[in-house]
Motif scaffolding. Structure first.
Motif, PDB file in Angstrom:
ATOM      1  N   ARG A 370      16.147  -6.252  -0.979  1.00 38.81           N
ATOM      2  CA  ARG A 370      15.084  -7.145  -0.496  1.00 38.81           C
ATOM      3  C   ARG A 370      15.505  -7.782   0.834  1.00 38.81           C
ATOM      4  O   ARG A 370      14.742  -7.827   1.794  1.00 38.81           O
ATOM      5  CB  ARG A 370      14.813  -8.215  -1.562  1.00 38.81           C
ATOM      6  N   GLU A 374      13.873  -7.283   4.652  1.00 41.72           N
ATOM      7  CA  GLU A 374      13.417  -8.400   5.492  1.00 41.72           C
ATOM      8  C   GLU A 374      14.182  -8.478   6.808  1.00 41.72           C
ATOM      9  O   GLU A 374      13.597  -8.799   7.846  1.00 41.72           O
ATOM     10  CB  GLU A 374      13.511  -9.708   4.699  1.00 41.72           C
ATOM     11  N   LEU A 378      10.557  -6.244   8.125  1.00 38.56           N
ATOM     12  CA  LEU A 378       9.471  -5.699   7.302  1.00 38.56           C
ATOM     13  C   LEU A 378       9.107  -6.713   6.222  1.00 38.56           C
ATOM     14  O   LEU A 378       9.931  -7.554   5.842  1.00 38.56           O
ATOM     15  CB  LEU A 378       9.910  -4.382   6.655  1.00 38.56           C
ATOM     16  N   SER A 379       7.890  -6.598   5.699  1.00 38.20           N
ATOM     17  CA  SER A 379       7.476  -7.532   4.653  1.00 38.20           C
ATOM     18  C   SER A 379       7.871  -6.976   3.292  1.00 38.20           C
ATOM     19  O   SER A 379       7.420  -5.886   2.895  1.00 38.20           O
ATOM     20  CB  SER A 379       5.958  -7.733   4.747  1.00 38.20           C
ATOM     21  N   ASP A 381       6.954  -7.876   0.517  1.00 41.70           N
ATOM     22  CA  ASP A 381       5.793  -7.805  -0.384  1.00 41.70           C
ATOM     23  C   ASP A 381       5.157  -6.415  -0.383  1.00 41.70           C
ATOM     24  O   ASP A 381       4.715  -5.931  -1.416  1.00 41.70           O
ATOM     25  CB  ASP A 381       4.726  -8.833   0.017  1.00 41.70           C
ATOM     26  N   SER A 382       5.143  -5.799   0.805  1.00 44.30           N
ATOM     27  CA  SER A 382       4.506  -4.483   0.831  1.00 44.30           C
ATOM     28  C   SER A 382       5.390  -3.401   0.197  1.00 44.30           C
ATOM     29  O   SER A 382       4.970  -2.260   0.051  1.00 44.30           O
ATOM     30  CB  SER A 382       4.107  -4.104   2.258  1.00 44.30           C
TER      31      SER A 382
END
Ligand code: AMO
Length: 432
Positions: A370, A374, A378-379, A381-382
């Motif tokens: 994760r 980030e 990049l997100s 969540d996607s």
């Protein structure tokens, strides 16, 4: 027309002397010697000489044979005769000829290799280019390579998988995506099966492979990039980068060994030398040092340019691995090295001319993955659908992706990647 008994030209020989046969194919060449007329007929097996003697052949058949345009499709019914001077040791004395499809007189390409053509002309008329001996063998070899790859992995207990090509997220930072409209949402063509082959590692399927298209919106026009390429991917659980590197080099040697005995290689004027395993391994740091000694300066953290790849290729002279890449140069899923936090357990497999494959040990910790997503801007969540697989028991794992076209072009000494794709897709080419 009854072609069910048709024989391939390479199934016949002088031993069939006297037999009544049917062959069918394209009119490759016509030779008029006055009293004798030759039709050279080509099928997938090869060439056969059909001989018409003015004196003994039916006059109407003789005239029709002379008039049939080159590359027309014909069926020939006749008698096999042993003939030492004919290319395959036999000729066919025809009794009947059916023209199944007459070719237009002006051909886009010469199929006899007497007149050479530009690659673009050949690709525009690919159906006809494939009638040429050399092109035909390239694609038979391509099929044999894919067969060899499947045999290699099936023998080792791998499961062949198919993952979606319509996807929601990017995986390979460096290259752009092709957006497509997917009902009311935006979607993309996949750059790599990366996320899905990794998700499978959480499923218990611990050795998987896939051979499938990848799409890269590369704008540049080079001889080693396509917008649609074929990638051979593996992912293996409970191993590290070392084990999958060993599989990769063994696969390359296995494929070379298999293809080395293919008779069509001689037609391409190629003799294959099976590379010796293990391949040499050099670290990224060693690579830039070697380059600096040869006058090619690469700043630490910079990717290798094409000219750097070539310079290194000249120094190494055979297949080799580059390991321990700067973490920042590799995608979010590469596992950082325990030894140094600025490098990762990723590798590229290089042929002296170009990169063939890349792979790595993967991050399997949910938190680290994760945070690496980030830190690439990049997100997270996607990537939830992907990250989820890391929350409920994800074993350590590693894998790689190998470009099938790059493997073929390096193996066969072919300069332009478009030669080894039936219908290549590049910036300018959307048809045929
Ligand atoms: P990478 O982006 O390096 O890694 O791609 C893997 C291999 O695919 C081939 N390739 C291409 N071939 C032709 N045209 C292109 N535009 C093109 N792009 C890539 C190359 C390259 O080495 N997910 C990782 C693999 C992994 O880590 O498992 C990946 O896609 O031969």
């Amino acid at each position: 027309m009854n072609l069910s008994n048709r024989r391939y030209t390479n199934e016949l020989s002088a031993a069939d002397d006297g037999e009544r046969v049917c062959i069918a194919g394209w009119v490759h060449e016509k030779r008029d010697l006055g009293g004798v007329f030759f039709l050279i007929v080509r099928d997938f097996g090869g060439l056969a000489q059909v001989t018409l003697h003015r004196k003994s052949t039916d006059a109407e058949l003789f005239e029709r044979a002379k008039r049939v345009p080159r590359e027309s499709v014909v069926a020939i019914y006749g008698i096999v005769k042993s003939e030492k001077k004919a290319p395959s040791g036999y000729e066919i004395l025809p009794e009947r000829m059916e023209v199944l499809s007459e070719a237009a007189p002006k051909l886009p390409l010469d199929t006899t290799d007497k007149v050479s053509a530009e690659l673009d002309t050949r690709l525009d008329a690919r159906f006809m280019d494939l009638r040429r001996e050399r092109t035909k063998h390239i694609f038979i070899i391509r099929s044999e390579v894919l067969k060899a790859i499947r045999d290699f992995f099936n023998e080792r207990g791998f499961v062949e998988i198919n993952t979606p090509k319509i996807v929601s997220a990017a995986t390979e930072g460096g290259t752009a995506l092709f957006p497509i409209s997917y009902f009311e949402r935006e979607a993309f063509l996949n750059q790599s099966p990366q996320l899905y082959k990794q998700i499978l590692m959480a499923s218990g399927f611990d050795r998987v492979y896939e051979i499938a298209p990848i799409f890269r919106a590369e704008e540049h026009d080079t001889t080693k990039h396509l917008n649609e390429a074929t990638s051979m991917d593996i992912e293996v659980a409970f191993v590290s980068d070392r084990e999958v590197m060993a599989l990769l080099e063994e696969l390359i040697a296995f494929v070379y060994k298999r293809i080395a005995t293919y008779p069509g290689l001689a037609k391409l004027g190629i003799e294959l030398e099976v590379p010796k395993v293990p391949f040499r391994r050099i670290t990224y740091d060693e690579a830039i040092e070697l380059l600096s000694d040869s006058g090619e300066q690469i700043e630490w953290g910079e990717d290798l340019s094409t000219s750097a790849e070539h310079a290194l290729g000249r120094i190494m002279g055979e297949h080799y691995f580059i390991t321990e890449w700067p973490l920042a140069l590799k995608p979010f899923y590469a596992q950082p090295s325990q030894r140094r936090s600025d490098i990762c357990n990723a590798f590229d497999l290089m042929h002296p001319r170009l990169e063939l494959a890349s792979g790595s040990q993967r991050v399997h910790s949910y938190e680290l993955l994760r945070s690496q997503i980030e830190s690439k801007g990049l997100s997270a969540d996607s990537f939830e659908f992907y990250l989820d697989a890391f929350r409920y028991g994800m074993p350590p794992h590693a894998g790689w992706g190998l470009g099938i076209e790059r493997l073929l072009m390096s193996m066969l000494g072919i300069e332009n990647i478009r030669e080894v794709v039936l219908f290549p897709r590049d910036r300018r080419r959307l048809v045929p």
